[in-house]
Design a protein around this motif. Structure first.
Motif, PDB file in Angstrom:
ATOM      1  N   UNK A   4     -65.724  38.277 134.150  1.00 39.93           N
ATOM      2  CA  UNK A   4     -67.133  38.643 134.346  1.00 39.93           C
ATOM      3  C   UNK A   4     -68.043  37.557 133.766  1.00 39.93           C
ATOM      4  N   UNK A   5     -67.652  37.011 132.622  1.00 37.73           N
ATOM      5  CA  UNK A   5     -68.434  35.929 132.012  1.00 37.73           C
ATOM      6  C   UNK A   5     -68.539  34.752 132.978  1.00 37.73           C
ATOM      7  N   UNK A   6     -67.416  34.347 133.542  1.00 35.10           N
ATOM      8  CA  UNK A   6     -67.405  33.225 134.481  1.00 35.10           C
ATOM      9  C   UNK A   6     -68.196  33.543 135.744  1.00 35.10           C
ATOM     10  N   UNK A   7     -68.100  34.769 136.199  1.00 36.69           N
ATOM     11  CA  UNK A   7     -68.763  35.172 137.436  1.00 36.69           C
ATOM     12  C   UNK A   7     -70.284  35.132 137.307  1.00 36.69           C
ATOM     13  N   UNK A   8     -70.823  35.593 136.179  1.00 40.58           N
ATOM     14  CA  UNK A   8     -72.267  35.752 136.047  1.00 40.58           C
ATOM     15  C   UNK A   8     -72.972  34.636 135.294  1.00 40.58           C
ATOM     16  N   UNK A   9     -72.247  33.739 134.679  1.00 43.54           N
ATOM     17  CA  UNK A   9     -72.909  32.693 133.893  1.00 43.54           C
ATOM     18  C   UNK A   9     -73.778  31.784 134.759  1.00 43.54           C
ATOM     19  N   UNK A  10     -73.376  31.532 135.983  1.00 38.70           N
ATOM     20  CA  UNK A  10     -74.161  30.654 136.865  1.00 38.70           C
ATOM     21  C   UNK A  10     -75.217  31.414 137.670  1.00 38.70           C
ATOM     22  N   UNK A  11     -75.092  32.719 137.716  1.00 40.36           N
ATOM     23  CA  UNK A  11     -76.008  33.548 138.497  1.00 40.36           C
ATOM     24  C   UNK A  11     -77.246  33.951 137.697  1.00 40.36           C
ATOM     25  N   UNK A  12     -77.072  34.185 136.416  1.00 42.14           N
ATOM     26  CA  UNK A  12     -78.152  34.700 135.575  1.00 42.14           C
ATOM     27  C   UNK A  12     -79.255  33.666 135.363  1.00 42.14           C
ATOM     28  N   UNK A  13     -80.499  34.157 135.325  1.00 43.89           N
ATOM     29  CA  UNK A  13     -81.662  33.296 135.105  1.00 43.89           C
ATOM     30  C   UNK A  13     -82.010  33.145 133.630  1.00 43.89           C
ATOM     31  N   UNK A  14     -81.579  34.101 132.822  1.00 49.17           N
ATOM     32  CA  UNK A  14     -81.884  34.071 131.392  1.00 49.17           C
ATOM     33  C   UNK A  14     -80.747  34.754 130.639  1.00 49.17           C
ATOM     34  N   UNK A  15     -80.804  34.670 129.320  1.00 49.28           N
ATOM     35  CA  UNK A  15     -79.781  35.323 128.504  1.00 49.28           C
ATOM     36  C   UNK A  15     -79.844  36.839 128.689  1.00 49.28           C
ATOM     37  N   UNK A  16     -81.044  37.387 128.707  1.00 55.00           N
ATOM     38  CA  UNK A  16     -81.204  38.835 128.887  1.00 55.00           C
ATOM     39  C   UNK A  16     -80.633  39.276 130.236  1.00 55.00           C
TER      40      UNK A  16
END
Length: 124
Positions: A4-16
């Motif tokens: 999940x970390x790998x999947x969403x790290x590039x998708x998220x716009x901010x830490x929150x």
């Protein structure tokens, strides 16, 4: 969780946003934030244990009234009260120092906040 970390790290716009995307029924938002801090600060179990054994109270700022209060209560405290962070404190509380330094790197407006710096005094 690592997938999940790998999947969403590039998708998220901010830490929150990243934490919201990671959140599941199994992993609460608070747990994920704590985990991210452990990874960012590269905290080991031994360092966490040592930090818990060597807790302290750090004065970041005070007023005249607060100064009198600290002077009175200082003798009764069970934890060390630290106003200025020097070499001796850096050796004993290294994890706190490292976290402060990482925080400073992430915020260009913050200057050195540990060595040769006294707490903020507000004259009211």
């Amino acid at each position: 969780l690592e997938y999940r970390l790998k999947q969403y790290v590039t998708v998220a716009d901010s830490f929150a946003d990243f934490i919201k995307l990671l959140k599941t029924k199994r992993y609460t938002q608070t747990r994920l934030q704590r985990l991210a801090c452990y990874v960012l600060f590269q905290v080991t179990k031994a360092e966490m244990k040592e930090a818990q054994e060597h807790s302290f109270i750090r004065v970041l700022g005070y007023t005249k009234q607060g100064q009198h209060y600290l002077k009175e209560v200082k003798k009764e405290l069970t934890l060390p009260l630290i106003a200025k962070f020097g070499k001796q404190e850096a050796q004993r509380y290294g994890l706190s120092l490292r976290i402060d330094q990482i925080y400073q790197q992430g915020n260009a407006q913050i200057t050195e906040q540990n060595f040769r710096r006294i707490p903020l005094f507000i004259d009211k």
